[in-house]
Scaffold this motif. Structure first.
Motif, mmCIF file in Angstrom:
data_model
loop_
_atom_site.group_PDB
_atom_site.id
_atom_site.type_symbol
_atom_site.label_atom_id
_atom_site.label_comp_id
_atom_site.label_asym_id
_atom_site.label_seq_id
_atom_site.Cartn_x
_atom_site.Cartn_y
_atom_site.Cartn_z
ATOM 1 N N VAL A 85 0.826 -1.208 0.000
ATOM 2 C CA VAL A 85 0.000 0.000 0.000
ATOM 3 C C VAL A 85 0.862 1.260 0.000
ATOM 4 N N ARG A 86 1.949 1.245 0.737
ATOM 5 C CA ARG A 86 2.827 2.427 0.789
ATOM 6 C C ARG A 86 3.441 2.732 -0.569
ATOM 7 N N GLN A 87 3.511 1.742 -1.433
ATOM 8 C CA GLN A 87 4.108 1.922 -2.751
ATOM 9 C C GLN A 87 3.093 2.400 -3.792
ATOM 10 N N MET A 88 1.830 2.325 -3.457
ATOM 11 C CA MET A 88 0.770 2.644 -4.420
ATOM 12 C C MET A 88 0.569 4.153 -4.526
ATOM 13 N N ASN A 89 0.383 4.622 -5.745
ATOM 14 C CA ASN A 89 0.149 6.044 -5.990
ATOM 15 C C ASN A 89 -1.326 6.407 -5.926
ATOM 16 N N ASP A 90 -2.182 5.457 -6.217
ATOM 17 C CA ASP A 90 -3.617 5.685 -6.259
ATOM 18 C C ASP A 90 -4.224 5.398 -4.886
ATOM 19 N N ALA A 91 -4.655 6.446 -4.187
ATOM 20 C CA ALA A 91 -5.190 6.293 -2.831
ATOM 21 C C ALA A 91 -6.442 5.420 -2.813
ATOM 22 N N GLN A 92 -7.293 5.548 -3.826
ATOM 23 C CA GLN A 92 -8.516 4.738 -3.874
ATOM 24 C C GLN A 92 -8.192 3.256 -4.013
ATOM 25 N N MET A 93 -7.214 2.951 -4.845
ATOM 26 C CA MET A 93 -6.796 1.563 -5.030
ATOM 27 C C MET A 93 -6.201 1.020 -3.731
ATOM 28 N N ALA A 94 -5.420 1.847 -3.044
ATOM 29 C CA ALA A 94 -4.821 1.452 -1.770
ATOM 30 C C ALA A 94 -5.904 1.194 -0.729
ATOM 31 N N LEU A 95 -6.894 2.077 -0.676
ATOM 32 C CA LEU A 95 -8.003 1.891 0.264
ATOM 33 C C LEU A 95 -8.763 0.603 -0.038
ATOM 34 N N SER A 96 -8.954 0.326 -1.297
ATOM 35 C CA SER A 96 -9.652 -0.885 -1.703
ATOM 36 C C SER A 96 -8.899 -2.137 -1.253
ATOM 37 N N LEU A 97 -7.585 -2.130 -1.429
ATOM 38 C CA LEU A 97 -6.774 -3.269 -0.995
ATOM 39 C C LEU A 97 -6.806 -3.419 0.525
ATOM 40 N N LEU A 98 -6.758 -2.311 1.242
ATOM 41 C CA LEU A 98 -6.840 -2.363 2.708
ATOM 42 C C LEU A 98 -8.193 -2.906 3.159
ATOM 43 N N GLU A 99 -9.253 -2.446 2.518
ATOM 44 C CA GLU A 99 -10.589 -2.938 2.876
ATOM 45 C C GLU A 99 -10.704 -4.442 2.631
ATOM 46 N N LYS A 100 -10.198 -4.880 1.496
ATOM 47 C CA LYS A 100 -10.232 -6.298 1.144
ATOM 48 C C LYS A 100 -9.449 -7.121 2.171
ATOM 49 N N THR A 101 -8.296 -6.622 2.565
ATOM 50 C CA THR A 101 -7.468 -7.322 3.556
ATOM 51 C C THR A 101 -8.158 -7.326 4.911
ATOM 52 N N TRP A 102 -8.764 -6.194 5.279
ATOM 53 C CA TRP A 102 -9.478 -6.113 6.552
ATOM 54 C C TRP A 102 -10.585 -7.164 6.586
ATOM 55 N N GLU A 103 -11.322 -7.283 5.490
ATOM 56 C CA GLU A 103 -12.413 -8.262 5.425
ATOM 57 C C GLU A 103 -11.886 -9.688 5.564
ATOM 58 N N LYS A 104 -10.771 -9.982 4.917
ATOM 59 C CA LYS A 104 -10.187 -11.328 5.005
ATOM 60 C C LYS A 104 -9.749 -11.645 6.423
ATOM 61 N N VAL A 105 -9.047 -10.712 7.033
ATOM 62 C CA VAL A 105 -8.551 -10.942 8.387
ATOM 63 C C VAL A 105 -9.718 -11.051 9.358
#
Length: 138
Positions: A85-105
């Protein structure tokens, strides 16, 4: 359809020396289903200074890690995802990945596990940080 082995082999051919050896080890661990050893290798590999540039970590996640992320210890997965996520330039894409990970965990949580609670807390903090960052940069 994902081809994690193909991805690893392409990376191995493109790199030389220590990096090529690491790609080979990851392939071996993956093929032998040695998830803990693979996770340890990934945690070390994602810290190599020359690797976390451009979209290398995102490519690693999308083409390899996402194939077996359900087998990774939740805290280790969060650690790796935060580096991506720290490497991603697109904040929306980063948020989406974080949300997906949060749901999995959160979904994997059975009972109250301190490790899972820590993962969710870390993801919440990063999510809030990215929301503020996204809000103030638009």
């Amino acid at each position: 359809m994902k081809d994690p082995i193909g991805f690893l082999r392409r990376q191995q051919e493109a790199d030389t020396g220590d990096a090529a050896e690491r790609w080979q080890r990851m392939e071996t661990y993956y093929n032998r289903r040695l998830w803990h050893q693979l996770t340890v290798e990934l945690l070390e590999f994602t810290l190599i200074p020359c690797f976390p540039s451009g979209d290398n970590l995102l490519q690693l996640y999308e083409n390899f890690i996402s194939d077996f992320e359900h087998r990774i210890n939740p805290l280790s997965l969060v650690e790796i995802i935060l580096r991506v996520v720290r490497q991603m330039n697109d904040a929306q894409m980063a948020l989406s990945l974080l949300e997906k990970t949060w749901e999995k965990v959160n979904r994997e949580r059975q009972g109250t596990n301190l490790n899972t609670f820590n993962c969710l807390s870390i993801l919440n903090c990063m999510f809030i940080h990215l929301c503020f960052q996204s809000f103030f940069t638009t």
